[in-house]
Design a protein around this motif. Structure first.
Motif, mmCIF file in Angstrom:
data_model
loop_
_atom_site.group_PDB
_atom_site.id
_atom_site.type_symbol
_atom_site.label_atom_id
_atom_site.label_comp_id
_atom_site.label_asym_id
_atom_site.label_seq_id
_atom_site.Cartn_x
_atom_site.Cartn_y
_atom_site.Cartn_z
ATOM 1 N N HIS A 165 32.821 -37.367 -30.800
ATOM 2 C CA HIS A 165 32.540 -35.938 -31.014
ATOM 3 C C HIS A 165 33.226 -35.449 -32.284
ATOM 4 N N PHE A 166 32.727 -34.331 -32.800
ATOM 5 C CA PHE A 166 33.234 -33.755 -34.047
ATOM 6 C C PHE A 166 34.701 -33.311 -33.877
ATOM 7 N N GLY A 167 35.433 -33.335 -34.994
ATOM 8 C CA GLY A 167 36.759 -32.719 -35.021
ATOM 9 C C GLY A 167 37.860 -33.632 -34.538
ATOM 10 N N HIS A 200 33.174 -29.770 -30.369
ATOM 11 C CA HIS A 200 34.430 -30.144 -31.048
ATOM 12 C C HIS A 200 35.429 -30.647 -30.003
ATOM 13 N N TRP A 239 29.182 -32.077 -41.436
ATOM 14 C CA TRP A 239 29.976 -32.833 -40.446
ATOM 15 C C TRP A 239 31.191 -33.504 -41.077
ATOM 16 N N THR A 252 37.346 -26.045 -40.080
ATOM 17 C CA THR A 252 36.580 -26.127 -38.831
ATOM 18 C C THR A 252 36.861 -27.459 -38.135
ATOM 19 N N ARG A 253 36.867 -28.526 -38.911
ATOM 20 C CA ARG A 253 37.111 -29.863 -38.345
ATOM 21 C C ARG A 253 38.512 -29.964 -37.733
ATOM 22 N N VAL A 305 30.785 -26.678 -33.127
ATOM 23 C CA VAL A 305 32.047 -26.889 -33.852
ATOM 24 C C VAL A 305 33.129 -25.850 -33.580
ATOM 25 N N ALA A 316 38.762 -26.251 -35.000
ATOM 26 C CA ALA A 316 37.680 -25.700 -34.148
ATOM 27 C C ALA A 316 37.591 -24.190 -34.349
#
Ligand code: DLZ
Length: 510
Positions: free
Chosen positions: A219-221, A44, A343, A359-360, A395, A363
């Motif tokens: 990357h995620f987030g 994340h 995702w 979560t997104r 994440v 984190a």
């Protein structure tokens, strides 16, 4: 001869064993933001900001204290893309004769570092990580010869060892070891949950945010609204804030979930404890002091301490006792790919959307969201453990393999045959309804099971029970579930299984 002392991104404390007996004049501390650590999973973006900023602050502090520090800031064109490459280059530059480090938290890197003495041609001293309350050996000795290892009994040992919440004659304070049964209230908006503790980004953090946005945009987030502490002082303030404003209600609402509140009464201290900004024992002691001073009830303080002194230590012990084979366990034989909505958060299931969206953005999601929503769904849907484990590792800001793998592979997915729980944490929509207000805002109806608008958790739950009869029918804690399943008419069972099959066939659309 001089030593190189490697301090990793999750070892950010001057109490780290690698620094013991170090000589400021002779030794050089090495810290490095490297491609390989930043990219071994889809970390994340906020986790990257937290670690790089906390690493930079820590390096500045060491320099201010008179240490020689070699710090490699991240750049995609850095020649040294791994920690080994940084150390090799530093050995050439300084002529140092030894590398000292503290054992790292992940098998992946531990395995590499264990080979460095051969690959780099110098002695590499790997010291135990004394930040944990139980050493690896202590855990292994405790576990040896036991038919079953259970967190509860290990936790009691840790209570005795530390004296936390113990009476002078060796009994648990409050007359019980565990107050879990008092920690299951639904939260309906009262008392109001405190705003999360915030630290506004300073110049160092702002620079790191720019770096992450430039080089880790895939990357995620999000990095938006980054407000984690990045120094030990900031983390201490976060601890004080938790004790003053959230701990008193933490116990009651520990398992609650809310459509409107991301953080409720949770401490949000795990990102700091796991990277070294806070000491786990000191955190437990602060909570115990609050109880002794009458500032928080026993169910809150015991529940909080159990997470750190019990679960955290226990999962670390399980990890090191069983790696590397543990990572490949898949005792329920799951084969399904992780749905893409993990995702994106794009699913009509309100609880899943809320947990993934939080979560997104943050984190972070609290343990019931992780265990009973995103985890429960993966368990019911039969997702491959490797894929869901990697998702959790990526994440969350507090995620490292040693903590995430046993929690996800063991506790969430029951893929290790039951080390972490005597029965799987599988639940239908009813559990989520009992602990949250998500269901009243959901596209699906939690009181329906087979219809087109029925809560997917319901049919998937029975599908899980049915398909794992051989695994669980003889488990005394699951007997009632099988009796309930068998009591239903064949037509009803068929309709539930059919609905589950339909859902599984179009999982991406639900
Ligand atoms: C998690 C992480 C990340 C994202 N980046 C770095 C890094 O660039 N340099 C570093 O020393 N450590 C980093 N870490 C933490 C390590 O991956 C961690 O020490 C190991 O996973 C062992 O727990």
């Amino acid at each position: 001869m001089a030593n190189l002392i490697l301090v990793l991104g999750d070892q950010l404390t001057t109490d780290i064993s690698a620094l013991e007996n170090a000589d400021q004049k002779r030794d050089r501390i090495v810290m490095a933001e490297v491609h390989d650590e930043a990219s071994y999973t889809n970390h994340h973006r906020k986790k990257l900001v937290l670690l790089f900023s906390a690493m930079r602050h820590f390096a500045q502090r060491l320099e201010a204290d008179g240490w020689q520090v070699h710090y490699q800031a991240y750049h995609p064109e850095n020649e040294a893309k791994s920690l080994e490459a940084v150390i090799a280059s530093q050995l050439r530059e300084t002529g140092a004769g030894r590398v000292i480090t503290t054992e790292c938290g992940e098998w992946r890197l531990h395995d590499q570092i264990s080979q460095w003495h051969e690959r780099l041609g110098v002695p590499v001293e790997i010291r135990p990580d004394s930040r944990f309350i139980a050493s690896k050996q202590e855990f292994a000795d405790w576990a040896k010869g036991r038919k079953q290892v259970r967190m509860e009994f290990f936790y009691r040992e840790m209570r005795r060892k530390t004296g936390l919440l113990m009476t002078p004659d060796g009994k648990p304070e409050g007359g019980q070891w565990n107050f879990d049964a008092d920690n299951r209230r639904k939260w309906t908006g009262k008392p109001a949950a405190p705003a999360p503790f915030r630290v506004e980004p300073d110049e160092v953090t702002r620079e790191v945010i720019e770096l992450i946005e430039e080089h880790f945009a895939d990357h995620f987030g999000t990095t938006e609204d980054f407000h984690f502490a990045v120094t030990p002082e900031g983390a201490e303030q976060a601890l004080d804030y938790f004790i003053d404003f959230a701990l008193p209600c933490f116990g009651d609402f520990q398992d609650a979930m809310s459509d409107d509140e991301d953080w409720l009464f949770h401490s949000i201290l795990s990102p700091y404890i796991n990277c070294g900004l806070l000491d786990p024992l000191a955190v437990c002691e602060a909570a115990a002091r609050a109880w002794h001073a009458g500032r928080a009830p026993i169910n809150a303080v015991e529940g909080f301490i159990r997470q750190i002194l019990g679960w955290r230590e226990f999962v670390r012990g399980i990890y090191w006792m069983n790696m590397p084979a543990y990572a490949w366990e898949n005792r329920l034989g799951n084969t399904r790919a992780l749905p893409w909505f993990y995702w994106t958060g794009e699913t009509k299931m309100r609880c899943m959307h809320k947990a993934i969206d939080a979560t997104r953005r943050n984190a972070y999601a609290h343990h019931i969201q992780r265990l009973m929503v995103t985890g429960n769904f993966a368990l019911l849907a039969g997702v491959r453990p490797e894929e869901i484990c990697d998702w959790y590792l990526a994440v969350y800001a507090d995620a490292y393999d040693w903590v995430e793998l046993p929690n996800v592979l063991g506790m969430v997915m029951h893929a290790d045959g039951g080390y972490l729980g005597s029965k799987p944490y599988a639940a239908s929509g009813k559990y989520i309804q009992r602990m949250s207000d998500h269901c009243s805002n959901c596209h699906y109806r939690v009181n329906k099971s087979t219809e087109e608008d029925a809560c997917p958790f319901n049919a998937l739950y029975w599908h899980f029970i049915d398909r794992h009869r051989d695994d669980f029918a003889n488990n005394p804690r699951m007997g009632m579930m099988y009796r309930n399943w068998d009591k239903q008419s064949p037509e009803r069972r068929q309709a539930l299984l059919q609905r589950a099959e339909d859902l599984l066939a179009r999982l991406e659309q639900i």
